[in-house]
Design an enzyme around this catalytic site. Sequence first.
Site, PDB file in Angstrom:
ATOM      1  N   ASP A 139      -5.761  -3.441  -1.730  1.00 47.60           N
ATOM      2  CA  ASP A 139      -5.657  -1.991  -1.887  1.00 47.60           C
ATOM      3  C   ASP A 139      -4.261  -1.592  -2.337  1.00 47.60           C
ATOM      4  O   ASP A 139      -4.097  -0.662  -3.146  1.00 47.60           O
ATOM      5  CB  ASP A 139      -6.061  -1.265  -0.604  1.00 47.60           C
ATOM      6  N   GLU A 170       0.835  -1.208   0.000  1.00 42.97           N
ATOM      7  CA  GLU A 170       0.000   0.000   0.000  1.00 42.97           C
ATOM      8  C   GLU A 170       0.869   1.258   0.000  1.00 42.97           C
ATOM      9  O   GLU A 170       0.625   2.203  -0.748  1.00 42.97           O
ATOM     10  CB  GLU A 170      -0.925   0.001   1.214  1.00 42.97           C
TER      11      GLU A 170
END
Length: 330
Positions: free
Chosen positions: A116, A59
């Site tokens: 993500d 991320e």
Amino acid sequence: MPLSRRTALAGGAAGALAWPEPAGALGSDEQDWAEFRQRFLLPEGRVVDTGNRNVSHSEGQGWALLAAQRANDQPSFNRILSWTLANLRRPSDSLHAWRWAPDSTPPVTDINNASDGDLFIAWALVEAAERWNQPELMRRGLAIARDLQRACFFNLGRRWFFLPGAYGFRNASRVVLNLSYYALPAFHALGRLTRDAAWTRIEADGLALLQEARYGRWGLPPDWLEIDLQTERLSVARNWPPRFSFDAVRIPLYLCWGGSARHVAVQASVEFWMHMEGRPIPAWTDFRGDQLAPYPANAGIASVAQLARAAREGRGAPGLMPRLSAATDY
């Protein structure tokens, strides 16, 4: 980290908001990116989580790639990408291991991905490909998007869900989601470039899910949500604290950034934060008795609160936002 003005401007037209009190004067994206680069980016391209044993996450690498591209810093972008591919790329597909720990041998002990992280890496790559006319970056970004669809899109009855990782989040009885992984502007970009309606469907079902998944006094989304596979009943996920906290605070950010500032999840978040008018915003609220954190939110959460309130009221980006220098760590 505190949000830059460009991120905030995604919420609407220009405006001003003096709540909560800003931590410093507004600076340019270039200044914030230069400070981030100095504090958290090592020369080899690794982004360091200084508040968590100096580990690195997919991320963080994805966010840094996106920020470098937005700042038109191609040398930093290339260093971040090179380190990411060399150290996090999984051998079986285009996705990336979620964590690299300098105090572990080997540094990657779990090759599961974080959806993500891969989402932001893919988004950064396709944007960089368009900005710098780099077809190879587009190829890499779209390959990640395709593998995300294969590994992390999950169908249950009438709805599609975005799993937090390729494995470990579903079993015979339930599926577990993190709704802060639904980064709407990334869905928009990848849907446009893949020309695949699956991205539009994931976004639409995610927006509907956020209408339903609200808990506690203020009707807030939880950090982690579970769905019963037999009944499709939603509940706050077991084995995680039942909170609106450091994960779920990103939900109003991504809704505003993606053009959904009027969504009920944004309204609920703002009402929670406004309830604290005149007092420091708490870092979290626990749905068990609506308990509040005994310590205040950091500058990043304060930035999201300002953005969400201004966007919800149609006043656009606040005139002042906390600077990155207000962040005590990554």
